[in-house]
Motif scaffolding. Sequence first.
Motif, mmCIF file in Angstrom:
data_model
loop_
_atom_site.group_PDB
_atom_site.id
_atom_site.type_symbol
_atom_site.label_atom_id
_atom_site.label_comp_id
_atom_site.label_asym_id
_atom_site.label_seq_id
_atom_site.Cartn_x
_atom_site.Cartn_y
_atom_site.Cartn_z
ATOM 1 N N TYR A 1 183.044 19.692 51.795
ATOM 2 C CA TYR A 1 184.055 19.275 50.813
ATOM 3 C C TYR A 1 184.144 17.763 50.803
ATOM 4 O O TYR A 1 184.365 17.134 51.847
ATOM 5 C CB TYR A 1 185.425 19.870 51.158
ATOM 6 C CG TYR A 1 186.451 19.652 50.071
ATOM 7 C CD1 TYR A 1 186.675 20.618 49.105
ATOM 8 C CD2 TYR A 1 187.186 18.464 49.997
ATOM 9 C CE1 TYR A 1 187.597 20.427 48.096
ATOM 10 C CE2 TYR A 1 188.108 18.260 48.989
ATOM 11 C CZ TYR A 1 188.312 19.247 48.037
ATOM 12 O OH TYR A 1 189.219 19.052 47.033
ATOM 13 N N ASP A 2 183.952 17.187 49.619
ATOM 14 C CA ASP A 2 184.082 15.744 49.437
ATOM 15 C C ASP A 2 184.561 15.492 48.015
ATOM 16 O O ASP A 2 183.845 15.783 47.060
ATOM 17 C CB ASP A 2 182.743 15.045 49.680
ATOM 18 C CG ASP A 2 182.830 13.538 49.511
ATOM 19 O OD1 ASP A 2 183.118 13.082 48.376
ATOM 20 O OD2 ASP A 2 182.619 12.809 50.498
ATOM 21 N N ASP A 3 185.783 14.954 47.868
ATOM 22 C CA ASP A 3 186.328 14.681 46.538
ATOM 23 C C ASP A 3 186.475 13.179 46.273
ATOM 24 O O ASP A 3 187.172 12.776 45.342
ATOM 25 C CB ASP A 3 187.670 15.391 46.349
ATOM 26 C CG ASP A 3 188.716 14.964 47.371
ATOM 27 O OD1 ASP A 3 188.421 14.074 48.196
ATOM 28 O OD2 ASP A 3 189.830 15.527 47.357
ATOM 29 N N ILE A 4 185.809 12.355 47.088
ATOM 30 C CA ILE A 4 185.936 10.904 46.919
ATOM 31 C C ILE A 4 184.626 10.221 46.520
ATOM 32 O O ILE A 4 184.627 9.037 46.184
ATOM 33 C CB ILE A 4 186.492 10.239 48.196
ATOM 34 C CG1 ILE A 4 185.570 10.482 49.382
ATOM 35 C CG2 ILE A 4 187.893 10.745 48.504
ATOM 36 C CD1 ILE A 4 185.984 9.743 50.648
ATOM 37 N N THR A 5 183.518 10.936 46.556
ATOM 38 C CA THR A 5 182.220 10.365 46.181
ATOM 39 C C THR A 5 181.655 11.183 45.022
ATOM 40 O O THR A 5 181.001 12.206 45.232
ATOM 41 C CB THR A 5 181.234 10.399 47.377
ATOM 42 O OG1 THR A 5 181.874 9.876 48.537
ATOM 43 C CG2 THR A 5 179.985 9.581 47.063
ATOM 44 N N PRO A 6 181.900 10.745 43.784
ATOM 45 C CA PRO A 6 181.541 11.569 42.617
ATOM 46 C C PRO A 6 180.074 11.982 42.564
ATOM 47 O O PRO A 6 179.751 13.081 42.106
ATOM 48 C CB PRO A 6 181.899 10.663 41.434
ATOM 49 C CG PRO A 6 182.957 9.748 41.967
ATOM 50 C CD PRO A 6 182.597 9.500 43.404
ATOM 51 N N SER A 7 179.177 11.116 43.016
ATOM 52 C CA SER A 7 177.749 11.413 42.890
ATOM 53 C C SER A 7 177.219 12.365 43.958
ATOM 54 O O SER A 7 176.087 12.845 43.860
ATOM 55 C CB SER A 7 176.947 10.101 42.961
ATOM 56 O OG SER A 7 177.157 9.462 44.214
ATOM 57 N N MET B 1 181.617 29.124 55.540
ATOM 58 C CA MET B 1 182.327 28.083 56.257
ATOM 59 C C MET B 1 182.403 26.828 55.390
ATOM 60 O O MET B 1 181.392 26.400 54.810
ATOM 61 C CB MET B 1 181.619 27.757 57.567
ATOM 62 C CG MET B 1 182.260 26.622 58.350
ATOM 63 S SD MET B 1 183.839 27.079 59.068
ATOM 64 C CE MET B 1 183.272 28.109 60.423
ATOM 65 N N LEU B 2 183.572 26.227 55.323
ATOM 66 C CA LEU B 2 183.764 24.983 54.598
ATOM 67 C C LEU B 2 183.969 23.864 55.609
ATOM 68 O O LEU B 2 184.892 23.911 56.422
ATOM 69 C CB LEU B 2 184.978 25.088 53.670
ATOM 70 C CG LEU B 2 185.274 23.850 52.816
ATOM 71 C CD1 LEU B 2 184.176 23.642 51.771
ATOM 72 C CD2 LEU B 2 186.635 23.982 52.139
ATOM 73 N N VAL B 3 183.095 22.864 55.574
ATOM 74 C CA VAL B 3 183.216 21.697 56.443
ATOM 75 C C VAL B 3 183.925 20.608 55.653
ATOM 76 O O VAL B 3 183.437 20.185 54.597
ATOM 77 C CB VAL B 3 181.842 21.208 56.921
ATOM 78 C CG1 VAL B 3 182.003 19.996 57.837
ATOM 79 C CG2 VAL B 3 181.088 22.329 57.635
ATOM 80 N N ILE B 4 185.067 20.154 56.141
ATOM 81 C CA ILE B 4 185.843 19.138 55.442
ATOM 82 C C ILE B 4 185.257 17.771 55.764
ATOM 83 O O ILE B 4 185.319 17.304 56.894
ATOM 84 C CB ILE B 4 187.330 19.193 55.835
ATOM 85 C CG1 ILE B 4 187.863 20.622 55.717
ATOM 86 C CG2 ILE B 4 188.147 18.222 54.976
ATOM 87 C CD1 ILE B 4 187.685 21.243 54.366
ATOM 88 N N GLY B 5 184.697 17.122 54.740
ATOM 89 C CA GLY B 5 184.038 15.842 54.914
ATOM 90 C C GLY B 5 182.539 15.999 54.747
ATOM 91 O O GLY B 5 181.977 17.085 54.935
ATOM 92 N N ALA B 6 181.899 14.897 54.380
ATOM 93 C CA ALA B 6 180.443 14.911 54.206
ATOM 94 C C ALA B 6 179.894 13.555 54.642
ATOM 95 O O ALA B 6 179.239 12.849 53.881
ATOM 96 C CB ALA B 6 180.077 15.218 52.755
ATOM 97 N N GLY B 7 180.207 13.202 55.896
ATOM 98 C CA GLY B 7 179.766 11.938 56.461
ATOM 99 C C GLY B 7 179.169 12.147 57.837
ATOM 100 O O GLY B 7 178.626 13.210 58.141
ATOM 101 N N GLY B 8 179.313 11.121 58.690
ATOM 102 C CA GLY B 8 178.659 11.136 59.990
ATOM 103 C C GLY B 8 179.058 12.282 60.889
ATOM 104 O O GLY B 8 178.197 12.985 61.435
#
Length: 205
Positions: free
Chosen positions: A29-35, A1-8
């Motif tokens: 999936y998160d392509d906006i926070t490089p670290s 399963m891929l969860v789009i986003g890695a926040g709240g």
Amino acid sequence: MLVIGAGGHALEILDVLLQDNYPHPIYFYDDITPSLTSFRGFPVVKNETMLKEIYPANFFFVLGIGNPIHRKNMYEKFKSLGGDLSSVISNKSVHSSQLINKEFDLMNLCYLGPETNIGKGTLINTGAQIHHEVEIGEFTEISPRALLLGKVKVGNLCSLGGNCTILPKIRIGNNVIVGAGTVVTSDVPDNKLIVGVPGKIIKSL
């Protein structure tokens, strides 16, 4: 399963998946926070190349973001990459066996009554109550503890704030924002912001 986003909200999605003992690997999936390469101990996919390495063929994804427009945009993006939208339905919520559609997310401690029709990509957040014969469009966000009474109709891409109340048979158009705690007592046309008790339209969007 891929969860789009890695926040709240992705964290709440993860909680539901884990409490329901989801049996397959989970990625974010998160392509906006490089670290950010790990989210609560689960790997984070950073780009489409990495995605194709993990899922060379079709894959399932869920929307771990709340904003209606972002939900729609991410649905379209990952659908075009070969993904299929999956639903997260918490086993800690109560829902009728007469649900008409099951392409939405239902978080913990919610209630869905009989003959409710919830559109694709819509989010029913924690503690919301959706009563009999309510219709909700696509990619709409129902915030925690919102109350929609019988035969309410809500359009696409709406955001209904926490603890708002929509009285029976009210019609809410597309792209409407209902402020937190608002009591909606009359129909609301497209592209409006409504707040207060009773709710008043204060802005066109």
